[in-house]
Design an enzyme around this catalytic site. Structure first.
Site, PDB file in Angstrom:
ATOM      1  NE  ARG A  29       2.127   4.626  -8.875  1.00 38.52           N
ATOM      2  CZ  ARG A  29       0.913   4.750  -8.285  1.00 38.52           C
ATOM      3  NH1 ARG A  29       0.751   3.946  -7.162  1.00 38.52           N
ATOM      4  NH2 ARG A  29      -0.127   5.362  -8.706  1.00 38.52           N
ATOM      5  CD  GLU A  35       0.224  -0.941  -5.412  1.00 36.37           C
ATOM      6  OE1 GLU A  35      -0.404  -0.201  -4.943  1.00 36.37           O
ATOM      7  OE2 GLU A  35       0.995  -0.748  -6.486  1.00 36.37           O
ATOM      8  CG  ASN A  90      -4.304   4.226  -0.841  1.00 38.27           C
ATOM      9  OD1 ASN A  90      -4.320   4.303   0.415  1.00 38.27           O
ATOM     10  ND2 ASN A  90      -3.918   5.162  -1.646  1.00 38.27           N
ATOM     11  CB  CYS A 112       3.671   6.080  -0.790  1.00 36.82           C
ATOM     12  SG  CYS A 112       3.466   4.523  -1.584  1.00 36.82           S
TER      13      CYS A 112
HETATM   14  C1  PEP Z   1      -1.735   2.455  -3.028  1.00 34.86           C
HETATM   15  O1  PEP Z   1      -2.291   1.629  -3.424  1.00 34.86           O
HETATM   16  O2  PEP Z   1      -1.685   2.685  -1.497  1.00 34.86           O
HETATM   17  C2  PEP Z   1      -0.948   3.764  -3.613  1.00 34.86           C
HETATM   18  C3  PEP Z   1      -0.173   4.627  -3.013  1.00 34.86           C
HETATM   19  O3  PEP Z   1      -1.332   3.699  -4.849  1.00 34.86           O
HETATM   20  P1  PEP Z   1      -2.552   4.049  -5.592  1.00 34.86           P
HETATM   21  O4  PEP Z   1      -3.300   4.862  -4.587  1.00 34.86           O
HETATM   22  O5  PEP Z   1      -2.159   5.228  -6.629  1.00 34.86           O
HETATM   23  O6  PEP Z   1      -3.160   3.129  -6.215  1.00 34.86           O
HETATM   24 MG    MG Z   2      -1.812   1.415  -5.426  1.00 36.96          MG
END
Ligand code: PEP
Ligand code: MG
Length: 537
Positions: free
Chosen positions: A329, A427, A450, A498
């Site tokens: 990423r 997201e 997340n 993810c």
């Molecule tokens: C998410 O937002 O689910 C993600 C995988 O990214 P991060 O937790 O690094 O923001």
């Molecule tokens: Mg994220």
């Protein structure tokens, strides 16, 4: 009873006798030696012997901890045979007319300090390797040995510090755990401990008085207990038995396919933040890497990591994974992940602020540097790139234009670029709702639950006060996930998750029924999720 808390290096519980290990550092004195030729010959002979020892250690490590980790001893050998190091030793011997021991120690100090002052944390951690090599050379010159001798009975080893070579030389069957005062999570010693699966803690002030006493290491909790009471001991035996039972069952799943009962294959990948996490990825038998949070490279650094430094890291990840898919990423900095040198202003609503792709699309110099490093590394494995926090098709067009320019530049420079899938993270609710259109512009979707939860439910994921309202199973979230998967499939692309929700085995069946193609979870969650996949119809 004494209870100490420290830093978790490797989880797990160990109960046993403590053995205090004191390193016998080689004492070095400076002696005048007029016959420089003789001292140089002594040094050359010692270097040869040390190289032979490292080769033996490589062979031993190859069997015990696998090729990737065994490579450390080849790296030590390369450092030992490094021409600059050799010249430095010889220069000190003949320039100062001194003994070989002094010259080796002085050159070792100089090189170790040089690494210590490097910005990159990975290279900083290499100073321990230089000190290890120096000690080895000194032991050969002094005719002494510096190995850890363990008794017949398995023990918990307590030491101020442990060098990688000491760790690998230990007889695993006699070692229950180790507890050290020094030792970073990035050190090779920690990597070896993880690979060996031995519970380990660092940051514990060690006392020689513990030698021979009973100890308990709870790696997960970061707790070390000396002389436990009967009730504490009993509770730990129970915890350990439950842990062992669970582990045993899960181990049976290693090497098994990630396939449902009806025969659908799922890609089960791991999330990582740095190179050190690769050990756990391999150990837990992940089929690839589904999320490498590259921003940790930036967070660990005190200035923008260069193209070359990034290239080296990406290349290593790809080579280590040996042809398996690696999804990296691009920079997701801002909000809770701050690096001073970006000079980001304080914001009223940082989670809704200047972060991730918004920074990349306005700081294109930073973005292009990362993309150059990524595309250069693509020639060394099976790379995919994904972009975080996208909200619109317009952003995707801007991203693809920049990535196309970078690829073209590299081609013009004659630098090979492998085939690379380019996808986006879903997201934000905006991306989820627009996923039918976005799917036509990219090669895959990876759902970042997340952030998707935080933005869909308007709940700050950092705010502990909101925990009672934070419902990751909220129907709005699940509906969005389902919609994204359907839209992705309608456009002929694959869709994964993810975010942390991907490791929620209570949802695995539901996700797979929605048609999800890929799950990327923390390395330690691979085997539990594999179990859930294999139990799904
Ligand atoms: C998410 O937002 O689910 C993600 C995988 O990214 P991060 O937790 O690094 O923001
Ligand atoms: Mg994220």
């Amino acid at each position: 009873m004494e209870k100490k808390t420290g830093k978790k290096i490797v989880g797990g519980i160990a109960i046993g006798k403590i053995r205090f290990f004191e390193k016998s550092r080689n004492q070095v004195s400076r002696r005048k030696e007029e016959d420089s030729e003789k001292e140089i010959a002594r040094y050359e002979k010692a270097a040869k012997t040390a190289a032979g020892q490292l080769e033996e250690l490589y062979e031993k490590a190859l069997v015990e901890v696998g090729e990737t980790n065994a490579e450390l001893f080849h790296a030590h050998r390369m450092m030992l045979e490094d021409e600059d190091f050799r010249e430095s030793v010889i220069h000190i011997i003949s320039g100062q007319k001194v003994n070989a021991e002094y010259a080796v120690a002085a050159a070792g100090d100089r090189f170790a300090e040089m690494f210590e002052n490097m910005e990159d944390e990975y290279f900083r951690a290499r100073s321990a390797d230089i000190r290890d090599i120096t000690e080895r050379l000194l032991s050969v010159l002094n005719g002494s040995e510096n190995t850890v001798v363990l008794g017949e009975e398995p023990v918990i080893l307590a030491a101020e510090d442990l060098a990688p070579s000491e760790t690998v030389q230990m007889d695993k069957s006699r070692l229950l755990a180790f507890v050290t005062h020094y030792g970073s999570v990035n050190s090779h010693t920690a990597i070896l401990a993880r690979t060996m699966g031995i519970p380990a803690l660092a940051g514990i002030e060690i006392s020689r008085d513990w030698d021979g006493k009973l100890g308990i290491v709870d790696g997960e909790a970061g707790v070390f207990v000396v002389d436990p009471t009967v009730s504490v001991l009993e509770a730990c035996f129970k915890k350990k038995a439950a842990e062992e039972e669970q582990k045993k069952l899960l181990q049976l799943l290693k090497g098994k396919e990630d396939v449902t009962l009806s025969g659908r294959k799922i890609r089960l990948y791991a999330n990582i933040g740095n190179l050190q996490d690769l050990t756990a990825v391999l150990e837990n038998d992940a089929a690839g890497i589904g999320l490498f949070r590259s921003e940790f490279l930036y967070l660990e650094s005190s200035d923008y990591p260069t193209e070359e430094a990034q290239f080296q890291v990406y290349r290593r990840v790809l080579e280590t994974m040996g042809g398996k898919k690696v999804i990296i990423r691009t920079l997701d900095i801002g909000a809770d992940k701050q690096a001073d040198y970006f000079g980001l202003e304080k914001e009223e609503n940082p989670a809704l602020g200047y972060r991730a792709i918004r920074i990349c699309l306005t700081r294109t110099d930073v973005f292009k540097t990362q993309l150059r490093a990524l595309f250069r590394a693509s020639a060394y494995g099976n790379l995919a790139i994904m972009y975080p926090m996208v909200i619109s098709a317009e952003e995707v067009h801007r991203i693809r234009k920049i990535s196309w320019e970078v690829k073209r530049e590299l081609e013009e420079e004659g630098i090979p670029v492998g085939p690379v899938e380019e996808g986006i993270m879903i997201e934000t609710p905006a991306a989820a709702v627009m996923s039918d259109e976005l799917a036509k512009l990219v090669d895959f979707f990876s759902i970042g639950t997340n952030d998707l939860i935080q933005y869909t439910l308007a709940l700050d994921r950092q705010n502990e006060q909101l925990e009672e309202f934070y419902d990751p199973h909220h129907p709005a979230v699940l509906r969005l996930i389902e919609q994204v998967i359907r839209n992705g499939h309608d456009a002929g692309i694959w869709v994964g998750i993810c975010g942390e929700l991907g490791a929620d085995t209570g949802l695995t069946e539901q996700f797979l029924n929605m048609g999800l193609d890929e799950l990327s979870v923390a390395p330690g969650c691979i085997l539990p999720v594999r179990k859930a996949i294999r139990e799904t119809l």
